[in-house]
Enzyme design. Structure first.
Site, short mmCIF file in Angstrom:
data_model
loop_
_atom_site.label_atom_id
_atom_site.label_comp_id
_atom_site.label_asym_id
_atom_site.label_seq_id
_atom_site.Cartn_x
_atom_site.Cartn_y
_atom_site.Cartn_z
N LEU A 1 16.15 9.67 -9.54
CA LEU A 1 17.22 10.03 -10.02
C LEU A 1 18.20 8.87 -9.80
CD1 LEU A 1 19.17 12.09 -11.40
CD2 LEU A 1 19.96 12.78 -9.13
N GLY B 1 0.83 -1.26 0.07
CA GLY B 1 -0.11 -0.13 -0.05
C GLY B 1 0.96 1.23 -0.01
N LYS C 1 21.53 -0.62 -2.02
CA LYS C 1 21.60 -1.78 -2.45
C LYS C 1 22.78 -2.59 -1.75
CE LYS C 1 20.17 -0.42 -6.99
NZ LYS C 1 20.81 0.86 -7.14
N TYR D 1 28.15 2.24 -5.75
CA TYR D 1 28.48 3.35 -6.74
C TYR D 1 29.51 4.56 -6.06
CZ TYR D 1 23.94 1.81 -8.68
OH TYR D 1 23.10 1.13 -9.40
N HIS E 1 21.55 -6.27 -4.85
CA HIS E 1 21.89 -5.56 -6.11
C HIS E 1 21.99 -6.75 -7.07
CE1 HIS E 1 24.09 -1.80 -7.67
NE2 HIS E 1 23.78 -2.38 -8.53
N ASP F 1 17.77 6.73 -6.29
CA ASP F 1 18.34 5.35 -6.29
C ASP F 1 19.91 5.08 -6.28
OD1 ASP F 1 17.66 2.64 -7.15
OD2 ASP F 1 19.44 3.07 -8.48
N1 LIG Z 1 20.38 -2.38 -10.21
C1 LIG Z 1 21.34 -2.39 -11.20
O1 LIG Z 1 22.07 -3.37 -11.43
C2 LIG Z 1 21.67 -1.21 -11.90
C3 LIG Z 1 22.23 -1.29 -13.10
C4 LIG Z 1 22.42 -0.22 -13.88
C5 LIG Z 1 21.85 1.10 -13.45
N2 LIG Z 1 21.22 1.22 -12.24
C6 LIG Z 1 20.54 2.32 -11.71
O2 LIG Z 1 19.81 2.98 -13.24
C7 LIG Z 1 20.17 4.30 -13.07
C8 LIG Z 1 20.16 4.90 -14.63
O3 LIG Z 1 20.78 3.96 -15.43
P1 LIG Z 1 22.09 4.54 -16.27
O4 LIG Z 1 22.65 5.50 -15.67
O5 LIG Z 1 22.86 3.18 -16.66
O6 LIG Z 1 21.35 4.78 -17.74
P2 LIG Z 1 20.37 5.95 -18.20
O7 LIG Z 1 19.81 6.68 -17.00
O8 LIG Z 1 19.46 5.30 -19.17
O9 LIG Z 1 21.36 7.00 -18.99
C9 LIG Z 1 21.94 7.86 -18.44
C10 LIG Z 1 22.68 8.75 -19.37
O10 LIG Z 1 21.63 9.43 -20.48
C11 LIG Z 1 22.07 10.88 -20.29
N3 LIG Z 1 20.77 11.63 -20.02
C12 LIG Z 1 20.02 11.75 -19.05
N4 LIG Z 1 18.85 12.48 -19.45
C13 LIG Z 1 18.97 12.78 -20.65
C14 LIG Z 1 18.13 13.51 -21.67
N5 LIG Z 1 16.95 14.05 -21.17
N6 LIG Z 1 18.76 13.75 -22.93
C15 LIG Z 1 19.88 13.25 -23.37
N7 LIG Z 1 20.42 12.53 -22.58
C16 LIG Z 1 20.26 12.31 -21.07
C17 LIG Z 1 23.04 11.26 -18.90
O11 LIG Z 1 23.76 11.98 -19.42
P3 LIG Z 1 23.99 13.58 -18.55
O12 LIG Z 1 24.34 13.29 -17.49
O13 LIG Z 1 24.61 14.49 -19.63
O14 LIG Z 1 22.41 14.05 -18.77
C18 LIG Z 1 23.72 9.77 -18.78
O15 LIG Z 1 24.73 9.59 -19.86
C19 LIG Z 1 21.66 4.45 -12.51
O16 LIG Z 1 22.15 5.56 -12.31
C20 LIG Z 1 21.55 3.52 -11.50
O17 LIG Z 1 21.16 4.14 -10.45
C21 LIG Z 1 21.06 -0.06 -11.42
#
Ligand SMILES: NC(=O)c1ccc[n+]([C@@H]2O[C@H](COP(=O)([O-])OP(=O)(O)OC[C@H]3O[C@@H](n4cnc5c(N)ncnc54)[C@H](OP(=O)(O)O)[C@@H]3O)[C@@H](O)[C@H]2O)c1
Length: 341
Positions: free
Chosen positions: A31, A23, A93, A65, A126, A60
């Site tokens: 973020l 709930g 995580k 990290y 994680h 997140d």
């Molecule tokens: N559980 C897991 O195993 C796991 C694995 C991977 C990720 N995660 C989590 O998920 C989060 C997000 O994933 P991610 O960081 O891999 O990738 P993402 O959010 O898909 O991509 C982030 C990238 O996109 C760019 N970006 C963001 N907004 C934008 C926009 N409006 N237009 C153009 N480019 C944009 C960012 O650059 P700028 O900074 O230049 O905007 C950054 O380089 C991570 O930070 C983490 O917290 C968890």
């Protein structure tokens, strides 16, 4: 970091949320804070402050990290400026080298200390492997102690998360990078139901079967890398990877709405029914990502166009967690429905 002017703020009460099995409500956008081995901890912390001022309430985080102390400083600044703890949703995580039952509580307590919090809203395991790899390693890195998924050991870790929940240190517990066969075992044996599973989700990797399984079991999908992770580490890049932000279908929808393709990916995720956690350190992107989930929705035709562009391209393959030399990353993901040994 620039201060967000009034026109750059979004009223957090306008941000949609998803109900969890118990709930509680989790904001539909958070973020991401993984700096992908190249964005410094201080830069990520600045983004947290800027995002909080802008209207983000969900962050997140993860011990691996390597920026939780700096993010803790950022959260303290946001709370000193008037955001109440209860208005925030903070996830952390447990990293792979802390799965042992004697390590879980101290790992969680360390994240709490670093983040400057008395409780986490959500604590995740994680990865379902104890297999450690050093930060910043390349894709060929393997630990000699690595093992396949061992359910008894996973349950030993899960029981510790359940104890953290009972102690009130974590309000919810969940999983990350789990597959259906592994989740079936966890659902059979868990005393406390996992309320979320965090998984890679973007228009080129939609995971429809797992998605439906999660929804059917009242496990909220939280989509990581929702933009296709353009800044991901080199170890997570292969020549077969595709780019959702450049997909002609996504670009055409973005042009129709006069928005960036990134906003289309986020709208699609939230309308499909998953929370999204895009990472950004840029004011413009932070703002447009937040605005994406409160502005006009995609039409059902547009949702169908996106459903049809799934390429089943996994970007975060996890190959550093493999446990035998001759394996390929597919072995981590139980593609034939059974847990690889
Ligand atoms: N559980 C897991 O195993 C796991 C694995 C991977 C990720 N995660 C989590 O998920 C989060 C997000 O994933 P991610 O960081 O891999 O990738 P993402 O959010 O898909 O991509 C982030 C990238 O996109 C760019 N970006 C963001 N907004 C934008 C926009 N409006 N237009 C153009 N480019 C944009 C960012 O650059 P700028 O900074 O230049 O905007 C950054 O380089 C991570 O930070 C983490 O917290 C968890």
């Amino acid at each position: 970091m620039s201060n967000a002017s009034p026109t750059e703020q979004v009223d957090p009460s306008r941000v949609p949320s998803f109900p969890l099995a118990d709930g509680s409500k989790i904001p539909a956008i958070g973020l991401g804070t993984f700096g992908s081995d190249h964005v410094t901890a201080d830069t990520v912390a600045s983004a947290v402050i800027e995002a909080g001022r802008m209207g983000y309430r969900h962050f997140d985080c993860a011990a691996v990290y390597a920026n939780e102390p700096e993010i803790g400083g950022a959260l303290a600044q946001l709370m000193a400026a008037g955001i109440e703890r209860e208005q925030l949703w903070i996830t952390s995580k447990l990293w792979n080298d802390k799965h042992d039952k004697n390590d879980v509580a101290s790992a969680c307590e360390q994240s709490l200390r670093h983040l400057g919090l008395e409780y986490l809203d959500l604590y995740l395991i994680h990865w379902p492997f104890r297999n450690y790899h050093p930060p910043g390693c390349d894709g060929t890195s393997r630990s000699k102690d690595s093992t396949p998924y061992l359910h008894d050991r996973y349950m030993e870790t899960w029981r510790e998360l359940e104890r953290l929940h009972q102690r009130g240190l974590v309000r919810h517990i969940g999983t990350s990078n789990m597959t259906m066969p592994k989740l079936e075992l966890l659902l059979r044996d868990a005393t406390i139901h996992p309320v979320v599973n965090q998984l890679e989700l973007h228009p080129h990797f939609q995971q429809p079967e797992l998605f439906e399984f999660l929804v059917a079991h009242r496990i909220l999908p939280i989509g990581y890398s929702p933009l296709g992770s353009p800044g991901r580490p080199d170890r997570d890049r292969t020549p077969e990877d595709t780019v959702a932000l450049e997909d002609p279908g996504i670009v055409a929808i973005a042009e129709n709405h006069g928005i960036h393709p990134a906003a289309v990916c986020l709208k699609w995720g939230v309308q499909r029914g998953n929370a999204v956690i895009p990472f950004s350190t840029k004011t413009r992107n932070l703002l447009s990502n937040l605005q994406a989930v409160i502005s006009d929705p995609l039409t059902s035709d547009e949702m169908q166009v996106i459903a049809a562009i799934d390429k089943n391209v996994r970007l975060i393959k996890g190959q550093v967690f493999l446990w035998r030399e001759e394996q390929c990353w597919e072995d981590l993901w139980d593609l034939d429905g059974s847990i690889a040994k």
